[in-house]
Scaffold this active site. Structure first.
Site, short mmCIF file in Angstrom:
data_model
loop_
_atom_site.label_atom_id
_atom_site.label_comp_id
_atom_site.label_asym_id
_atom_site.label_seq_id
_atom_site.Cartn_x
_atom_site.Cartn_y
_atom_site.Cartn_z
N GLU A 283 -2.46 7.31 16.77
CA GLU A 283 -1.36 6.86 17.50
C GLU A 283 -0.93 5.54 16.80
O GLU A 283 0.04 5.13 17.01
CB GLU A 283 -1.59 6.74 18.83
CG GLU A 283 -1.12 7.83 19.92
CD GLU A 283 -1.28 7.63 21.15
OE1 GLU A 283 -1.03 8.63 21.76
OE2 GLU A 283 -1.64 6.49 21.60
N HIS A 304 -22.28 22.99 9.32
CA HIS A 304 -22.47 24.57 9.47
C HIS A 304 -21.35 25.27 9.51
O HIS A 304 -21.27 26.11 9.83
CB HIS A 304 -23.50 25.13 10.36
CG HIS A 304 -24.98 24.67 9.93
ND1 HIS A 304 -25.82 25.37 9.28
CD2 HIS A 304 -25.55 23.36 10.14
CE1 HIS A 304 -27.00 24.76 9.19
NE2 HIS A 304 -27.01 23.44 9.37
N LYS A 419 7.69 15.54 25.24
CA LYS A 419 7.75 15.36 26.46
C LYS A 419 9.51 15.48 26.95
O LYS A 419 9.56 16.28 27.88
CB LYS A 419 7.57 13.83 26.87
CG LYS A 419 6.11 13.51 27.06
CD LYS A 419 5.93 12.17 27.44
CE LYS A 419 4.53 11.54 27.13
NZ LYS A 419 4.39 10.08 27.34
O1 PA5 Z 1 -2.20 4.80 24.17
C1 PA5 Z 1 -1.35 5.29 24.87
O2 PA5 Z 1 -0.31 4.50 25.21
C2 PA5 Z 1 -1.48 6.65 25.35
O3 PA5 Z 1 -2.20 7.43 24.94
C3 PA5 Z 1 -1.56 6.81 26.90
O4 PA5 Z 1 -2.69 5.96 27.24
C4 PA5 Z 1 -1.35 8.05 27.37
O5 PA5 Z 1 -0.10 8.58 27.10
C5 PA5 Z 1 -1.31 7.88 29.05
O6 PA5 Z 1 -0.17 7.04 29.60
P1 PA5 Z 1 -0.35 6.23 31.09
O7 PA5 Z 1 -1.51 5.57 30.85
O8 PA5 Z 1 0.81 5.72 30.96
O9 PA5 Z 1 -0.48 7.57 31.92
#
Ligand code: PA5
Length: 445
Positions: A283, A304, A419
């Site tokens: 990310e 494996h 989303k």
């Molecule tokens: O790193 C990030 O920002 C995302 O992976 C969030 O942690 C994830 O989408 C969950 O979001 P939230 O904590 O708002 O529910």
């Protein structure tokens, strides 16, 4: 203690690393002066030495209450709101934590998919047991977690009085915004705050990770101390620190067309650390059509399966192996057998740690011969302190590596695309216009 080792790497010379001198100096300045892209999300840098002590004490008190009055803790969260906690718990307790005899609650991580079967299974496991819930969401609106929380509230309402149910729900969220904060205020849940300047994937050392971790009996003081120690060591070592070195090596491999980094461990308990690592780096770096694709494996199991590809497949990989440099405390030896029908007596008396280490070294040499080189991150103990060091090391390396790539390591614009489509297809108010156009595109799927 953790150490990063790359001196055995043949294809990367000191000159190759030195070519990054001015770029890493610029990156260091962005990190120290907090003036790079995404600088409003740099709270993780000082977190190990600058966290809310009062809230930390409340986390410990809540964990104690949960341990006292609960057989099961349901942790609802997705992405950065669960991977860190799960990684720490599984690494330090092992994957069979729930099945072990202990005086801490079993933990189930839910709300990280839309799978009804899994949720049903977990709720069935809760029958006849006392349950607490830690719902975690920074935005307070993430659909997977919000749906699971609604279902869990309905379940808890059948099991407990309203007052008891609300006392068993702990919400970790933003200090002011989001639907979860509204629900918490309305129902009087105890709340914990995710600092504004810490993004989800960097939040394991905030209440996001600390409350579930503390519930399992892990020493969260030691975890923070380890992170603080690594922070100090990295800043003291300046431009040649291990995290920057690792970031440089990653970028060298990427520039040479090695587009996939495989994080490997020889400890099955490391599996979720691999999941956490993939989110952290994936990310943070995967944007603007740039970045390494982070993968993870557990060897020797995956030797494996994926081992064939790593040895002999497309030359797109390099490996980073996380390995323990000292024997396990609870190891086993290969027994001697008079008949020796399996031919294993040459190993009799050897520990599995020793055999694992030889497997690691043999694999490193074989992969190198096949063209896939291996960076090493070594840790000498498997405890909360050392894990705190490891977490901070990877966070710092990720920030430096992202800045070397010239991306903003702290945003995640790409996760919104699915989303929007999903909301439109589900008929969420406000998405009416997109709905029919999307349905037309998928009519044959
Ligand atoms: O790193 C990030 O920002 C995302 O992976 C969030 O942690 C994830 O989408 C969950 O979001 P939230 O904590 O708002 O529910």
């Amino acid at each position: 203690m953790i150490t990063f080792q790359h001196s055995h790497i043949k294809s990367v010379s000191d000159t190759d690393v030195a070519a990054f001198d001015s770029r890493i100096a610029a990156v260091d300045s962005l990190i120290r002066n907090k003036n790079g892209r995404g600088n409003d999300f740099l709270g993780w840098i000082d977190l190990p030495v600058n966290y809310d002590r009062e809230e930390f004490a409340r986390i410990k008190a809540a964990a104690q209450k949960i341990r006292r009055d609960s057989d099961i803790l349901l942790v609802i969260g997705i992405g950065g709101s669960y991977l860190g906690a799960r990684a720490v718990i599984e690494f330090l307790h092992g994957a069979y934590y729930n099945q072990q005899r202990k005086n801490t609650p079993d933990i189930y991580f839910i709300g990280n998919s839309f799978n009804g079967e899994e949720l049903k299974d977990v709720l069935e496991l809760c029958e006849g047991k006392d349950v607490s819930v830690n719902v975690i969401s920074k935005s307070g609106t993430t659909t997977e977690s919000a749906i699971a929380f609604r279902i869990v509230r309905e379940y808890m309402a059948k099991r407990y009085s309203e007052e008891e149910m609300n006392a068993r729900i702990y919400a970790t969220t933003d200090c002011a915004r989001g639907a979860l904060k509204g629900l918490a205020d309305q129902n009087g849940y105890q709340t914990f705050v995710i600092p504004d300047d810490v993004g989800g994937r960097f939040s394991v050392l905030t209440p996001v990770g600390l409350l579930p971790i503390a519930c399992t009996g892990i020493d969260i003081d030691a975890l923070m101390e380890g992170a603080a120690k690594e922070r100090e060591a990295l800043f003291a070592a300046g431009l040649s620190n291990d995290a920057y070195r690792y970031a440089i090596l990653r970028n060298i491999y990427l520039e040479r067309g090695r587009k996939v980094e495989v994080l490997a461990s020889y400890d099955p308990a490391f599996r979720y650390m691999g999941e956490w690592f993939k989110q952290l780096f994936g990310e943070s770096e995967g944007k603007d059509k740039k970045g390494l694709f982070p993968a993870s494996v557990v060897y020797s199991s995956d030797l494996h399966s994926l081992g064939q590809f790593v040895q002999d497949g497309s030359p797109i990989l390099f490996e980073t192996v996380c390995m323990r440099s000292t024997p396990e405390e609870r190891d086993m030896n290969v027994p001697y057998e008079e008949a020796n029908a399996d031919g294993l007596n040459f190993l009799a008396g050897n520990s599995l740690y020793k055999i694992n280490k030889k497997a690691m070294l043999g694999t490193l040499l074989a992969h190198e011969q096949g063209g896939t080189e291996t960076l090493l991150v070594k840790y000498d103990r498997k405890d909360a302190r050392t894990l705190g060091e490891l977490i901070y090391f990877f966070e710092m390396a990720c920030a430096a590596s992202g800045y070397l790539l010239e991306v903003n390591p702290f945003d995640q614009p790409g996760v919104e695309a699915y989303k929007k489509n999903m909301f439109a297809l589900l008929g969420k108010p406000g998405y009416e216009e997109q709905k029919s156009a999307l349905e037309e595109q998928i009519k044959n799927i």
